[in-house]
Design a protein around this motif. Sequence first.
Motif, mmCIF file in Angstrom:
data_model
loop_
_atom_site.group_PDB
_atom_site.id
_atom_site.type_symbol
_atom_site.label_atom_id
_atom_site.label_comp_id
_atom_site.label_asym_id
_atom_site.label_seq_id
_atom_site.Cartn_x
_atom_site.Cartn_y
_atom_site.Cartn_z
ATOM 1 N N LEU A 729 0.848 -1.192 0.000
ATOM 2 C CA LEU A 729 0.000 0.000 0.000
ATOM 3 C C LEU A 729 0.889 1.250 0.000
ATOM 4 C CD1 LEU A 729 -2.911 1.144 0.250
ATOM 5 C CD2 LEU A 729 -2.516 1.253 2.722
ATOM 6 N N LEU A 730 0.530 2.226 -0.848
ATOM 7 C CA LEU A 730 1.207 3.531 -0.874
ATOM 8 C C LEU A 730 0.323 4.517 -0.158
ATOM 9 C CD1 LEU A 730 2.436 3.590 -4.587
ATOM 10 C CD2 LEU A 730 3.512 2.557 -2.589
ATOM 11 N N SER A 731 0.800 5.041 0.993
ATOM 12 C CA SER A 731 -0.029 5.887 1.833
ATOM 13 C C SER A 731 0.684 7.213 2.088
ATOM 14 C CB SER A 731 -0.324 5.184 3.164
ATOM 15 O OG SER A 731 -1.116 5.995 3.991
ATOM 16 N N SER A 732 -0.036 8.141 2.732
ATOM 17 C CA SER A 732 0.525 9.451 3.050
ATOM 18 C C SER A 732 0.965 9.480 4.498
ATOM 19 C CB SER A 732 -0.514 10.557 2.803
ATOM 20 O OG SER A 732 -0.941 10.535 1.462
ATOM 21 N N ILE A 733 1.822 10.453 4.809
ATOM 22 C CA ILE A 733 2.264 10.618 6.195
ATOM 23 C C ILE A 733 1.068 10.940 7.068
ATOM 24 C CG2 ILE A 733 3.554 12.185 7.716
ATOM 25 C CD1 ILE A 733 5.693 12.343 5.684
ATOM 26 N N GLY A 734 0.959 10.301 8.202
ATOM 27 C CA GLY A 734 -0.159 10.512 9.108
ATOM 28 C C GLY A 734 -1.300 9.541 8.896
ATOM 29 N N ASP A 735 -1.260 8.749 7.841
ATOM 30 C CA ASP A 735 -2.310 7.752 7.575
ATOM 31 C C ASP A 735 -2.190 6.621 8.597
ATOM 32 O OD1 ASP A 735 -3.804 5.538 6.411
ATOM 33 O OD2 ASP A 735 -3.995 6.883 4.685
ATOM 34 N N GLU A 736 -3.293 6.218 9.160
ATOM 35 C CA GLU A 736 -3.297 5.180 10.203
ATOM 36 C C GLU A 736 -3.756 3.829 9.644
ATOM 37 O OE1 GLU A 736 -5.699 6.653 13.351
ATOM 38 O OE2 GLU A 736 -4.315 8.273 13.874
ATOM 39 N N SER A 737 -3.513 3.585 8.358
ATOM 40 C CA SER A 737 -3.972 2.339 7.731
ATOM 41 C C SER A 737 -3.328 1.130 8.386
ATOM 42 C CB SER A 737 -3.645 2.370 6.242
ATOM 43 O OG SER A 737 -4.257 3.475 5.628
ATOM 44 N N LYS A 738 -2.066 1.254 8.782
ATOM 45 C CA LYS A 738 -1.363 0.109 9.349
ATOM 46 C C LYS A 738 -2.006 -0.334 10.659
ATOM 47 C CE LYS A 738 3.316 -1.557 10.021
ATOM 48 N NZ LYS A 738 4.750 -1.214 9.915
ATOM 49 N N GLN A 739 -2.448 0.668 11.468
ATOM 50 C CA GLN A 739 -3.104 0.310 12.738
ATOM 51 C C GLN A 739 -4.538 -0.166 12.506
ATOM 52 O OE1 GLN A 739 -1.370 3.123 12.267
ATOM 53 N NE2 GLN A 739 0.433 2.722 13.555
ATOM 54 N N ARG A 740 -5.205 0.435 11.517
ATOM 55 C CA ARG A 740 -6.618 0.095 11.291
ATOM 56 C C ARG A 740 -6.781 -1.234 10.563
ATOM 57 N NH1 ARG A 740 -8.849 5.153 8.216
ATOM 58 N NH2 ARG A 740 -10.656 3.784 8.045
ATOM 59 N N TYR A 741 -5.777 -1.623 9.734
ATOM 60 C CA TYR A 741 -5.921 -2.850 8.963
ATOM 61 C C TYR A 741 -4.707 -3.753 9.188
ATOM 62 C CZ TYR A 741 -9.159 0.328 6.595
ATOM 63 O OH TYR A 741 -10.131 1.242 6.310
ATOM 64 N N PRO A 742 -4.532 -4.238 10.393
ATOM 65 C CA PRO A 742 -3.355 -5.094 10.639
ATOM 66 C C PRO A 742 -3.458 -6.394 9.840
ATOM 67 C CG PRO A 742 -4.855 -5.137 12.509
ATOM 68 C CD PRO A 742 -5.383 -4.078 11.594
ATOM 69 N N GLY A 743 -2.348 -6.776 9.201
ATOM 70 C CA GLY A 743 -2.299 -8.024 8.454
ATOM 71 C C GLY A 743 -2.883 -7.961 7.065
ATOM 72 N N LEU A 744 -3.488 -6.802 6.698
ATOM 73 C CA LEU A 744 -4.116 -6.698 5.390
ATOM 74 C C LEU A 744 -3.073 -6.479 4.290
ATOM 75 C CD1 LEU A 744 -6.820 -6.691 3.873
ATOM 76 C CD2 LEU A 744 -6.935 -4.209 4.248
ATOM 77 N N PHE A 745 -1.991 -5.772 4.645
ATOM 78 C CA PHE A 745 -0.968 -5.429 3.656
ATOM 79 C C PHE A 745 0.374 -6.032 4.064
ATOM 80 C CE2 PHE A 745 -3.998 -1.886 3.856
ATOM 81 C CZ PHE A 745 -4.479 -1.895 2.552
ATOM 82 N N SER A 746 1.145 -6.427 3.051
ATOM 83 C CA SER A 746 2.488 -6.955 3.349
ATOM 84 C C SER A 746 3.416 -5.837 3.808
ATOM 85 C CB SER A 746 3.074 -7.631 2.106
ATOM 86 O OG SER A 746 3.189 -6.695 1.038
ATOM 87 N N SER A 747 3.203 -4.603 3.303
ATOM 88 C CA SER A 747 3.946 -3.431 3.784
ATOM 89 C C SER A 747 3.202 -2.189 3.358
ATOM 90 C CB SER A 747 5.373 -3.401 3.232
ATOM 91 O OG SER A 747 5.349 -3.386 1.823
ATOM 92 N N ILE A 748 3.390 -1.100 4.145
ATOM 93 C CA ILE A 748 2.771 0.191 3.850
ATOM 94 C C ILE A 748 3.895 1.203 3.715
ATOM 95 C CG2 ILE A 748 1.235 2.006 4.692
ATOM 96 C CD1 ILE A 748 -0.323 -0.124 6.196
ATOM 97 N N LEU A 749 3.995 1.860 2.543
ATOM 98 C CA LEU A 749 5.070 2.811 2.262
ATOM 99 C C LEU A 749 4.518 4.226 2.212
ATOM 100 C CD1 LEU A 749 6.956 0.893 -0.570
ATOM 101 C CD2 LEU A 749 7.362 0.825 1.889
ATOM 102 N N THR A 750 5.311 5.174 2.714
ATOM 103 C CA THR A 750 4.905 6.579 2.733
ATOM 104 C C THR A 750 5.307 7.262 1.437
ATOM 105 O OG1 THR A 750 5.194 6.640 5.129
ATOM 106 C CG2 THR A 750 5.131 8.753 3.989
ATOM 107 N N LYS A 751 4.391 8.002 0.830
ATOM 108 C CA LYS A 751 4.689 8.754 -0.384
ATOM 109 C C LYS A 751 5.348 10.079 -0.035
ATOM 110 C CE LYS A 751 0.489 8.808 -2.051
ATOM 111 N NZ LYS A 751 -0.649 9.007 -2.958
ATOM 112 N N PRO A 752 6.279 10.562 -0.882
ATOM 113 C CA PRO A 752 6.790 9.905 -2.089
ATOM 114 C C PRO A 752 7.687 8.719 -1.733
ATOM 115 C CG PRO A 752 8.016 11.922 -1.681
ATOM 116 C CD PRO A 752 6.914 11.894 -0.666
ATOM 117 N N VAL A 753 7.528 7.635 -2.470
ATOM 118 C CA VAL A 753 8.189 6.378 -2.125
ATOM 119 C C VAL A 753 9.640 6.400 -2.605
ATOM 120 C CG1 VAL A 753 8.128 3.884 -2.404
ATOM 121 C CG2 VAL A 753 6.001 5.187 -2.320
#
Length: 913
Positions: A729-753
């Motif tokens: 997943l490509l996300s923005s700084i401050g995005d809480e996707s990692k906490q909200r969706y644990p195990g859904l993504f293999s990794s979450i990267l902050t843009k610009p990647v």
Amino acid sequence: MRALFISLIKSFRIRLLGSFLSFLFILIIWVLTYLWVDHHQQQLRLYGNRLTAVQVQYLASTAHLQKFMLSGYHEAAFYKNGAQPDIDRFLSSQRNLQTQLKQLQGMANTNDIPVGGHLEKLSRLTASTLASGAELKQLYFQKGFVNYGMEGQMRKHAHWLEDSGRVAKYDILQLRRHEKDFMLRGEDDYAKQFYELIEPLIAKAPTNDENTIALKAYRQCFSALVGYTHALGINTAHGVVPQTLQGIAEFNREYLAADNVAQASIAELMDSFKAILIVASCLLLCLVIWMSYMLSKHLTQDISKLNKVMADFIKSDFHDIRPVTSDAGIVPNSWEIAKLYSDFNLLRTTLRDHIRELDQQTSDMQAMNEELQAQSEELRDVNDELMSQREQEHRLREEAEKANQAKSIFLATMSHEIRTPMNGVLGMTALLRETELDAEQSDYLETIRNSGENLMTVINDILDFSKIESGKLELDPHDFDLQQCIEEVMDIFAGPAARSGIDLIYHIDPQVPLNLVADSLRLKQVLINLLNNALKFTHNGEVFLSVEAEQTGEGRVQLAFVVRDTGIGIPADKLPGLFSAFSQVDSSTTRKYGGTGLGLAICVRLVQLMQGDIHAESTFGEGTAMHFNISAEVGTTPATGEAMLTMHSIAGKHILVVDDNETNRKILKLQLEQWKLRVTLATSGDEALKLASLLQFDLVVSDMQMPEMDGAMLAAQLHRQHPKLPIVLLSSIGDESKQRYPGLFSSILTKPVRQQQLGKSILQALAHYESAPQQPVQTLLDASFALHNPLDILVAEDNAINQKLIIRILNKLGYEPALAENGVEVMSMLELKPYDLILMDIQMPEMDGLEATQLIRSSNVDQPLIVAMTANAMHEDKEECLRVGMNDYLPKPVKLEALLEVLGRMSQLATAS
């Protein structure tokens, strides 16, 4: 025959030829005399040059001898094969000198130079020096050094005793100390102390014991070493070394005596030869004068008559010219003179016509001269006016230079006065960030920090612009990694871009060499200015930075940068003044967006210094593209960034890229294809689900913020269809996707990647990369820092707030610094106690930091490391600090990261010294 002779004599040319041959004969006599004198003078000069060459060769040989005695006998090869270049060259030179002195003696006898006795004595001294040099080489070979010769044998016995442990370690250390003192100074007192210490040890040891045998052998080797030292005469007036040096000194004295005698004799002989040449020249000159008089009297008789006729003609009135008749009573005595008379008559007739024509031209020229006189007076007036203007311009230039200097002093003073309190504000803000704060307090603190840094940006822009105006801005080229440089700049704006909902994208063409030699700090400054403007004037869409190589060759590359945004754009009539200082598009922009208007003006000058140019393209209401290029040298040292990833193991894998932004899709496709991956693009979640049902994919790279179906919703549906499909997943700084969706993504990267991060995440997701264990996050101010970087610190600071700030920071790092309020207190405290490091302010009462540093460096106190910590932030201020003897420089406001880096570096220097 008589008629033929008279006919020849009447020929003026025959008479001239006879005169020429007479003069040629005299010239040959003079040349032969000169060559004879010059030959003898060359012989004398050759003798003088060879005598000088003997001294030069002798001095060179003594230099080889001194080099051998200083360090040559240290070489291991000398003790293996008995040969050493310096002493062998000395001996060879002495042998050559004997041959040269014999040759000089023969030349002196040939040229009657009375130096035979001196040369014989020089030959004897050379033979003596050769013998003592050979003896000196042999003695040094027997004496040895470190592990060779007698010294090497002695060290082996000493090391055996030391390793055996049968003799007290203190006694062994004392013996070694006396041994080293004697070898260094050659004084017998140290040898006596050695014997006084070793004799009791031998007496106390059992007879025939290994320890006793080793002690006796140690003493015997030391005694032999003492004997060789005495034979050499090191540090004494007797022995081979002083005898050799005395011979060298006596050779120099005898050479000076021989040289003085030779130079005097040569000078006397040279004067004699000069006298001979002068006398011969005078005699031949007298003969030439006499012959010239006789020949001229005979040759010019007819010419004198013709000259009289011409003189009468010149004195006559040219307007009434009559030809000379044949019965005028003039009878030429040569054919040539008769022809001259005829030509002269023709000339007089021709002149009559030309003089009449010249009279007419003279009157015309008179009129032109009067006109030119008038023009000359007019030009003189213009010239006087120009001189007055030049003086006025010179006066105005001096006034402008004085004003510019006053402005520079004012800016430096204001910078210092603003930076001093700002050091307290930003420093205390950094300390406060290290404490526990709630969300509201953190927000207030971040506002203070941003406001302070914005103010420092304005100050730095003004100082840079002042340097540009005065022509003092210079580049500092160095090796750097272009990709790392750009990614560091993008990291600065990642947060603001995410908060504004703007896509921040960059792309570096694969043909661009990443390792460059240029001023990376100034390149960052240009990129930061352009990206800051792009984000400031863009409310939605994207900001895209691209880098391409325009041309390469001969170790250099021309790089083209483009910063493109989808912002408000610039009206066409405002583009020409866009890069002017203190200029913005209009006054409403100044009020709404702020800024000094110096950023783009500074960018223009920096790009020009980097041998490039900059221009803007814009469509009002659609966006702006800032183009600039620079010239850089391709680096030869390895890049300092992260190592390149090895992606061969996943080549050919099928990747699905999902993003609603066209530029993002294009950049991701280029990056993935560069790694030999197969890429399929999807513009939305629905399209991605359709493609996933039709095609087999190994990995999905998805953006988070997309209309209708975001990245989390897409990932949930994909996992229901393909549970084992990894998703990045490509996300923005401050995005809480990692906490909200644990195990859904293999990794979450902050843009610009970052390219390295994307590659690692793909390798990890495809089980081809093992990530290193993450280190626990640490705060900057850690009390264990002082344990790893021990320093005894003295702070020299007169401002109470800055005193409190720096002492508090150092306390949090585990240090207990001392405090001095001026340079006088620093000097007093250094006399009482040595310090490892002084953090020195520059502007202090009574004695400033520069004067204190100079006094410290010139005094006999233990020399501490000194780091300037000052609000004088100009480049010339840093150079002045380093010039007076400081080790490093920290401008105020002091950043914690920079302070920690300097403290670590100073700790390493203090430990090494």
